[in-house]
Write a protein that holds these residues in place. Structure first.
Motif, PDB file in Angstrom:
ATOM      1  N   ARG A   1       0.864  -1.189   0.000  1.00 49.22           N
ATOM      2  CA  ARG A   1       0.000   0.000   0.000  1.00 49.22           C
ATOM      3  C   ARG A   1       0.894   1.230   0.000  1.00 49.22           C
ATOM      4  O   ARG A   1       1.547   1.535   1.003  1.00 49.22           O
ATOM      5  N   ASP A   2       0.887   1.956  -1.083  1.00 49.38           N
ATOM      6  CA  ASP A   2       1.854   3.036  -1.265  1.00 49.38           C
ATOM      7  C   ASP A   2       1.646   4.187  -0.280  1.00 49.38           C
ATOM      8  O   ASP A   2       2.610   4.856   0.089  1.00 49.38           O
ATOM      9  N   ASP A   3       0.398   4.434   0.144  1.00 48.64           N
ATOM     10  CA  ASP A   3       0.147   5.558   1.046  1.00 48.64           C
ATOM     11  C   ASP A   3       0.114   5.131   2.517  1.00 48.64           C
ATOM     12  O   ASP A   3      -0.450   5.821   3.360  1.00 48.64           O
ATOM     13  N   LEU A   4       0.742   4.018   2.814  1.00 42.45           N
ATOM     14  CA  LEU A   4       0.757   3.486   4.182  1.00 42.45           C
ATOM     15  C   LEU A   4       1.418   4.463   5.153  1.00 42.45           C
ATOM     16  O   LEU A   4       2.419   5.110   4.830  1.00 42.45           O
ATOM     17  N   ILE A   5       0.841   4.575   6.346  1.00 40.65           N
ATOM     18  CA  ILE A   5       1.448   5.328   7.445  1.00 40.65           C
ATOM     19  C   ILE A   5       1.913   4.331   8.488  1.00 40.65           C
ATOM     20  O   ILE A   5       1.128   3.492   8.953  1.00 40.65           O
ATOM     21  N   VAL A   6       3.174   4.397   8.849  1.00 42.29           N
ATOM     22  CA  VAL A   6       3.734   3.545   9.902  1.00 42.29           C
ATOM     23  C   VAL A   6       4.298   4.436  10.999  1.00 42.29           C
ATOM     24  O   VAL A   6       5.101   5.338  10.724  1.00 42.29           O
TER      25      VAL A   6
ATOM     26  N   ARG B   1      -1.590  12.921   4.837  1.00 45.20           N
ATOM     27  CA  ARG B   1      -2.003  11.985   3.784  1.00 45.20           C
ATOM     28  C   ARG B   1      -3.323  12.419   3.159  1.00 45.20           C
ATOM     29  O   ARG B   1      -3.506  12.306   1.937  1.00 45.20           O
ATOM     30  N   ARG B   2      -4.256  12.917   3.980  1.00 46.27           N
ATOM     31  CA  ARG B   2      -5.525  13.399   3.431  1.00 46.27           C
ATOM     32  C   ARG B   2      -5.301  14.569   2.477  1.00 46.27           C
ATOM     33  O   ARG B   2      -6.004  14.717   1.476  1.00 46.27           O
ATOM     34  N   ASP B   3      -4.321  15.406   2.791  1.00 46.16           N
ATOM     35  CA  ASP B   3      -4.058  16.590   1.960  1.00 46.16           C
ATOM     36  C   ASP B   3      -3.261  16.268   0.704  1.00 46.16           C
ATOM     37  O   ASP B   3      -3.437  16.915  -0.342  1.00 46.16           O
ATOM     38  N   THR B   4      -2.363  15.279   0.781  1.00 38.18           N
ATOM     39  CA  THR B   4      -1.422  15.037  -0.308  1.00 38.18           C
ATOM     40  C   THR B   4      -1.521  13.650  -0.929  1.00 38.18           C
ATOM     41  O   THR B   4      -0.970  13.427  -2.006  1.00 38.18           O
TER      42      THR B   4
END
Length: 409
Positions: A114-119, A182-185
């Motif tokens: 998942r490219d937009d993953l947040i860790v 992430r929501r913005d970009t």
């Protein structure tokens, strides 16, 4: 618990205090937190204190979360965990862990799913080497500042894991910032929060690094004295010990008025050529003059009468109590406080359980949830998050890749 973060799902694979407390903060604001637990439990699953064979420590840090038990030593189990972490959907793809930065839960491997993953990865040190609160604390000099001045060079550890707790809270803050980004970009990222960096940054924020660097000397021990202001413990006529603090001018003037020591303090000010009311640092510098005046006045008053007068005058004080005494005497530590409710956990009888500490105006506070049984939500998570059929879930159970509440522990 509140519902402010409804819709957000966080997958957590973590042990001990910092990372699980981070997940707990977010859950108590409304996020869904799904724990990936090793079948049999992680390294903190049986950590003291215990009751009925269950860890009150683990229950406290994981209440309200969902638990899916997976054999993380099995390649298929690891792939299953990665799929849960990278599951599609808005407000999904958020992972909280203290697992090593390299390995099957590395950011690079998970990002490939998942490219937009947040860790959010909470670590011991920035280089990945292990450290816990107590080893970080010993390495930055806090035990050499703690304890009686007569201790010499012998260190004094303290029982509160301050850096763990602060890292957990700071981690929750940074994770929400990353989710907003992430929501913005549309871009995900890995956040690393090392305990050692949290500790050193905190000392820097408090001016202690600058103090030592500029003076060339370490801060000495002051025992129960409050550094840089007036504050220490005193004993009343009936033998009750209280903590008195006078940081502001109002707190100091209220204390002097209640104790009736204005004339004596005035003479001390004249002798010192200083005003104790205007500057908290001056009160600290002249503590050896002021402490005996305050101690003698407090020793001549009974606790109840004295503390009522201190409250009326706007002075600042606090009692010395054991935790059991506080639970018995203080309405802020009882079911009368909306932060707390009696909740029945897997360990047995219901006990006082805290929810979110914040009060949001106009937001309804739910009761704190109970802690999960290990693997209690395995089938639910596999079906709802990954869309597996009952047959597929049954096959995973048969292969012992996953476990439910009856066989996970």
């Amino acid at each position: 618990m509140y519902r402010l973060l409804n819709g957000m799902r966080i997958v957590e694979a973590a042990s001990f205090i910092a990372a699980p407390s981070c997940g707990l903060h977010l859950l108590q604001l409304g996020a869904e937190v799904v724990r990936i637990d090793q079948i049999g439990g992680g390294p903190d699953f049986h950590r003291w204190p215990l009751a009925g064979g269950a860890s009150l420590y683990w229950e406290g840090l994981n209440k309200g979360k969902k638990s899916i038990a997976i054999d993380l030593g099995n390649p298929q189990g690891r792939e299953l965990a990665a799929s849960l972490i990278a599951a599609p959907g808005p407000e999904r793809g958020i992972f909280l862990t203290n697992f090593p930065a390299a390995g099957f839960l590395s950011y690079e491997r998970l990002k490939a799913k998942r490219d937009d993953l947040i860790v959010l990865r909470i670590m011991g040190r920035p280089d990945g080497t292990p450290a816990v609160d107590y080893t970080v604390n010993s390495a930055i000099g806090i035990p050499q500042m703690t304890g009686p001045a007569s201790m010499g060079d012998e260190p004094v550890n303290h029982v509160l894991p301050a850096w763990d707790l602060l890292a957990g809270a700071y981690g929750a803050f940074t994770l929400l910032a990353a989710e907003r980004h992430r929501r913005d970009t549309g871009q995900g990222q890995e956040i690393r929060v090392p305990l050692s960096d949290v500790a050193m940054a905190s000392l820097g924020h408090l001016g202690q690094i600058a103090e030592t660097a500029l003076s060339g000397a370490d801060r000495p021990r002051y025992g129960n004295e409050l550094f840089g202001a007036f504050g220490r413990d005193f004993v009343t006529r009936d033998g009750k010990r209280i903590m008195i603090v006078a940081i502001t001018q109002r707190q100091w003037s209220g204390l002097v008025e209640v104790l009736g020591i204005g004339d004596a303090v005035g003479r001390a000010e004249t002798a010192a050529g200083a005003s104790f009311a205007r500057d908290e640092g001056v009160r600290f510098e002249h503590r050896e003059t002021l402490n005996p005046l305050v101690a003698a006045a407090i020793a001549g008053r009974d606790h109840g009468e004295l503390t009522a007068a201190l409250d009326a005058a706007g002075a600042c004080w606090g009692p010395y109590r054991t935790l059991s005494q506080a639970l018995a005497d203080d309405p802020d530590l009882s079911s009368k406080n909306p932060v707390f409710a009696k909740v029945k956990h897997p360990s047995g009888p219901a006990y006082l359980t805290p929810g979110a500490a914040a009060n949001f105006s106009g937001a309804e506070r739910d009761l704190p949830g109970r802690s999960p049984l290990l693997g209690e939500h395995t089938d639910e998570v596999l079906a709802e998050v990954l869309g597996l059929s009952a047959t597929e879930i049954g096959t995973l159970h048969d292969k012992k890749i996953v476990a439910g509440a009856d066989d996970a522990a």
